[in-house]
Design a protein around this motif. Structure first.
Motif, PDB file in Angstrom:
ATOM      1  N   PRO B 138      27.408   4.727   1.383  1.00  8.23           N
ATOM      2  CA  PRO B 138      27.085   6.189   1.550  1.00  8.23           C
ATOM      3  C   PRO B 138      28.141   6.926   2.465  1.00  8.23           C
ATOM      4  O   PRO B 138      28.127   7.235   3.704  1.00  8.23           O
ATOM      5  N   PRO B 274      42.054  -3.678   8.052  1.00  3.23           N
ATOM      6  CA  PRO B 274      40.978  -3.820   7.572  1.00  3.23           C
ATOM      7  C   PRO B 274      40.724  -3.864   6.102  1.00  3.23           C
ATOM      8  O   PRO B 274      39.899  -4.518   5.496  1.00  3.23           O
ATOM      9  N   SER B 277      41.368  -7.085   3.136  1.00  2.00           N
ATOM     10  CA  SER B 277      40.598  -8.128   2.919  1.00  2.00           C
ATOM     11  C   SER B 277      39.524  -7.463   2.111  1.00  2.00           C
ATOM     12  O   SER B 277      38.619  -8.275   2.105  1.00  2.00           O
ATOM     13  N   TYR B 282      35.025  -4.802  -5.128  1.00  2.00           N
ATOM     14  CA  TYR B 282      34.359  -3.833  -4.047  1.00  2.00           C
ATOM     15  C   TYR B 282      35.267  -2.658  -3.877  1.00  2.00           C
ATOM     16  O   TYR B 282      36.390  -2.614  -4.008  1.00  2.00           O
ATOM     17  N   VAL B 292      36.888   9.314  17.049  1.00  6.35           N
ATOM     18  CA  VAL B 292      36.365   7.864  16.615  1.00  6.35           C
ATOM     19  C   VAL B 292      37.315   6.648  16.536  1.00  6.35           C
ATOM     20  O   VAL B 292      37.091   5.512  16.850  1.00  6.35           O
ATOM     21  N   GLU B 294      39.410   4.071  14.215  1.00 10.39           N
ATOM     22  CA  GLU B 294      39.261   3.622  12.978  1.00 10.39           C
ATOM     23  C   GLU B 294      37.742   3.111  12.728  1.00 10.39           C
ATOM     24  O   GLU B 294      37.132   2.565  13.232  1.00 10.39           O
ATOM     25  N   THR B 295      37.364   3.665  11.341  1.00 14.35           N
ATOM     26  CA  THR B 295      36.084   3.103  10.993  1.00 14.35           C
ATOM     27  C   THR B 295      36.427   2.701   9.579  1.00 14.35           C
ATOM     28  O   THR B 295      37.317   3.321   8.854  1.00 14.35           O
ATOM     29  N   MET B 296      35.427   2.013   8.939  1.00 15.70           N
ATOM     30  CA  MET B 296      35.323   1.515   7.527  1.00 15.70           C
ATOM     31  C   MET B 296      34.094   1.426   7.020  1.00 15.70           C
ATOM     32  O   MET B 296      33.364   1.036   7.696  1.00 15.70           O
ATOM     33  N   PHE B 297      33.739   1.854   5.490  1.00 19.89           N
ATOM     34  CA  PHE B 297      32.850   1.817   4.974  1.00 19.89           C
ATOM     35  C   PHE B 297      32.965   1.076   3.791  1.00 19.89           C
ATOM     36  O   PHE B 297      33.958   1.579   2.934  1.00 19.89           O
ATOM     37  N   TYR B 298      32.248   0.099   3.499  1.00 15.18           N
ATOM     38  CA  TYR B 298      32.418  -1.128   2.479  1.00 15.18           C
ATOM     39  C   TYR B 298      31.135  -1.278   1.677  1.00 15.18           C
ATOM     40  O   TYR B 298      30.245  -1.358   2.170  1.00 15.18           O
ATOM     41  N   GLY B 299      31.503  -1.400   0.210  1.00 13.38           N
ATOM     42  CA  GLY B 299      30.371  -2.004  -0.415  1.00 13.38           C
ATOM     43  C   GLY B 299      30.547  -1.842  -1.850  1.00 13.38           C
ATOM     44  O   GLY B 299      32.014  -1.662  -2.539  1.00 13.38           O
ATOM     45  N   PRO B 300      29.675  -2.062  -2.672  1.00 15.10           N
ATOM     46  CA  PRO B 300      29.832  -1.947  -4.195  1.00 15.10           C
ATOM     47  C   PRO B 300      30.106  -0.690  -4.642  1.00 15.10           C
ATOM     48  O   PRO B 300      29.606   0.335  -4.589  1.00 15.10           O
TER      49      PRO B 300
END
Lengths: 433, 433
Positions: B138, B274, B277, B282, B292, B294-300
């Protein structure tokens, strides 16, 4: 349509200061997003005369919370003062005066979230709390909106930055718990009383909040079984590392057929697990959904501006809802009644480290006890110990029920060949799901 | 208030099938979330008689798109057929008939997103497209809501699963590009014509969509400079690995003072980054916000059910908006006019691999050329080559402007000591930001 929204701030500490800074700096951007200006109208502080790291007109400061709560011109109350009982009262009073509420208070939401949510809905008000879990990471929106259509089966969170910092330092630099804790305290990453962090209580509050939302079930804080990480040793990390694992303090939540389990405990993650490379003070929440599969949300778990980012994003949603006239509509009562798994429904893999007598037949005795309890081994490591006559044995089991583990543990220390059970940790990833 | 929302589906391929399955399976949960039922009313297909992996009443199927678009009982059109020109027409027609639209179509949104968004707003309709970027992740909500209060400065995305799978296999198993591509095609991870993936065009479309939202600026697809990864060799990976880097195809977007740059190119990431890896098929998007961090959104990034999760989550938002009567209100025109950085405003670190004559004074000549163009070195690796009289030189530079790199590259091949410029890649992470 209104041209300005007035915000009352309860608290002006680290996070409150960040909120004021963001609202001041980003006026133009906020206006663009919501079509009206956002102003700080009043701020509750402990001491009006204190020197501050932000430029706030002194006339806005008050030491009386009800100057904020009762002010008829204030539309939204942002609570960043912390604390539970008093703060609960203030928020209830604000909601009953039809004020929208944004809070960063995990303790309050973990303990009284359901009650406050109900009062908010009854009064047609929003109550948002994105900043209460994992600071700047928009995980609550991720669960309630982005993955709203999915059925979340499992969540694993690194939701406490202090302990992740300590474990990272212990793992990467080979330092002992005590010395890393002291360093973290000197750097301001750990409190002078670190109990709530290192004993897992802070993480438990956040997992209660997340699992309530993810499983749509009224999980209570007491439902979270908690074990801290203050007993993790360099030996544990060394043997874990030899077997391909990284140690993290993991908040674990799983549900199957609407029966849930929630825990916080030191856990060995397979090095290939996405959470294994989340280091230092960073937070991350790994979510496994029936449809979506594996996702992960990563970012800063604390800090003035990261946390303020979540608060101001919540504030923007509140203001958009105000302009659309739809406050208090986005909240759902839990869909499922609260049911927790019993010990024989909770399955896991464990890492067990033992000191045993270094003599013939020891292993046969161990094997017997585990197999009598239907637990089989995935990995075994045996090494001689300096101490004469003893050997170090590390066992990683296949998945088995917690009830069976408890049986084994109860009997393990009684085996004449076992000198000491040194440690026991959950293992996640690698091999079976 | 309405008791049912009717959905018309354009397309019933992999993703469409996933949408139907999720709506069928999760009826109860969907009802709980939006307070009304959601039904599939009609489905556009190419062939009514085809065997399908999902149970859809044959009477719902049609080969005429206007049986879906013109149906007065259909409230929401979900577009999962792909394609650009025809599909654009269908969506415009649906919006003009006041139908809400959810689409997974990255090509369409990258090329015509601004136009369609405007038509949606003019007709008081929602147009959502979470599934168009990074499948089940998302990220669009993350940018537009979760981080709405922040100023995004930089984004880096692994937004193409095929190329990430290929690069992971090449890196971890030491296989050549061609053989991994063939394996990926056999497994269905790569198209029989892989051009759009491996040449970076697919990633470029997604980065155009993301940077438009993150920077609130009308970035066009043509603004994205693109370089594919089909020329990446095992030698490149080997030397990168020696220097502590992992190769990824990275979509890069940065803005400073509202001047943007967007590119897609093979990039060496420091192993501690980040994104380094994020493996196999993915996807992940790393976001750096002023507040904010560093942020990261991870998924298929793809797949039937992950993509369907995003679509159905969008659908739930549409239905909630319908029940609140606020469709078409959540969209914003870009805040900033589109301005792109020139080559002398684009700064980066680069990895350059050369074959040079193995003789005295070679390095002095190289150094002179770089320093004449204000480029200094962060890392240097020199190794003998099997080929007689030649040496391999790998240079990682400090940050310098693209204009200066272009100068150096134009002259590098002309230096008599340079036998060949073997490769040139962006480098991210490690050392200066």
């Amino acid at each position: 349509m209104r041209e300005n929204v007035n915000v009352g701030l309860l608290g002006l500490g680290t996070v409150g200061t960040g909120v004021v800074k963001m609202i001041q700096r980003q006026q133009e951007q906020l206006f663009h997003q919501v079509g009206c200006s956002v102003s700080i109208k009043k701020v509750l502080v402990k001491n009006v005369d204190k020197e501050r790291d932000v430029d706030v007109d002194r006339s806005l400061l008050t030491t009386d919370p009800y100057e904020v709560i009762n002010d008829p011109e204030i539309d939204v109350v942002v609570e960043v003062m912390g604390g539970v009982e008093e703060t609960r009262r203030y928020i209830i009073d604000a909601l009953q005066l039809k004020k929208q509420v944004v809070t960063a208070n995990k303790d309050l939401i973990a303990l009284h979230g359901s009650e406050l949510q109900k009062i908010a809905v009854d009064n047609g008000c929003d109550l948002f709390y994105e900043a209460s879990v994992a600071g700047g990471v928009p995980i609550i929106r991720g669960l309630t909106e982005g993955l709203a259509s999915d059925k979340i089966q499992k969540m694993m969170g690194i939701v406490n930055g202090t302990t992740n910092y300590i474990l990272t330092k212990m793992s990467k630099e080979g330092l002992a718990y005590d010395s890393v804790l002291k360093e973290a305290q000197d750097l301001g990453f750990a409190e002078s009383d670190p109990t709530s962090d290192v004993e897992g209580l802070d993480a438990a509050r956040k997992m209660a909040i997340l699992s309530r939302l993810a499983f749509s079930m009224d999980i209570e804080l007491d439902d979270v079984s908690v074990r801290g990480m203050s007993n993790v040793t360099q030996e544990d990390l060394k043997y874990g590392n030899m077997l391909g694992y990284t140690m993290k303090l993991i908040g674990y939540a799983e549900q199957e057929d609407n029966r849930a389990e929630v825990s916080v405990q030191p856990t060995f993650l397979d090095n290939s697990h996405p959470l294994a490379s989340v280091n230092n003070e960073y937070n991350a929440v790994y979510v496994y959904g029936e449809a979506v599969g594996e996702t992960m949300f990563y970012g800063p778990g604390a800090g003035s501006l990261p946390t303020a980012t979540s608060i101001v994003s919540d504030l923007l949603t509140v203001v958009k809802n105000m302009r659309l006239g739809v406050n208090g509509r986005s909240v759902l009562a839990p869909q499922f009644s609260r049911q927790l798994k019993s010990a024989d429904e909770r399955y896991a893999k464990y890492f067990i480290r033992l000191h045993v007598l270094d003599e013939v037949g020891v292993f046969a005795g161990l094997t017997q006890l585990f197999s009598d309890n239907s637990i089989s081994f995935e990995k075994i490591l045996q090494l001689p110990l300096d101490e004469k006559g003893l050997a170090e044995i590390v066992i990683v089991t296949h998945r088995a029920s917690l009830a069976n583990y408890e049986n084994v543990l109860a009997k393990l220390s009684d085996l004449p060949v076992v000198n000491a059970v040194k440690s026991l940790y959950l293992v996640e990833g690698g091999g079976q799901k």
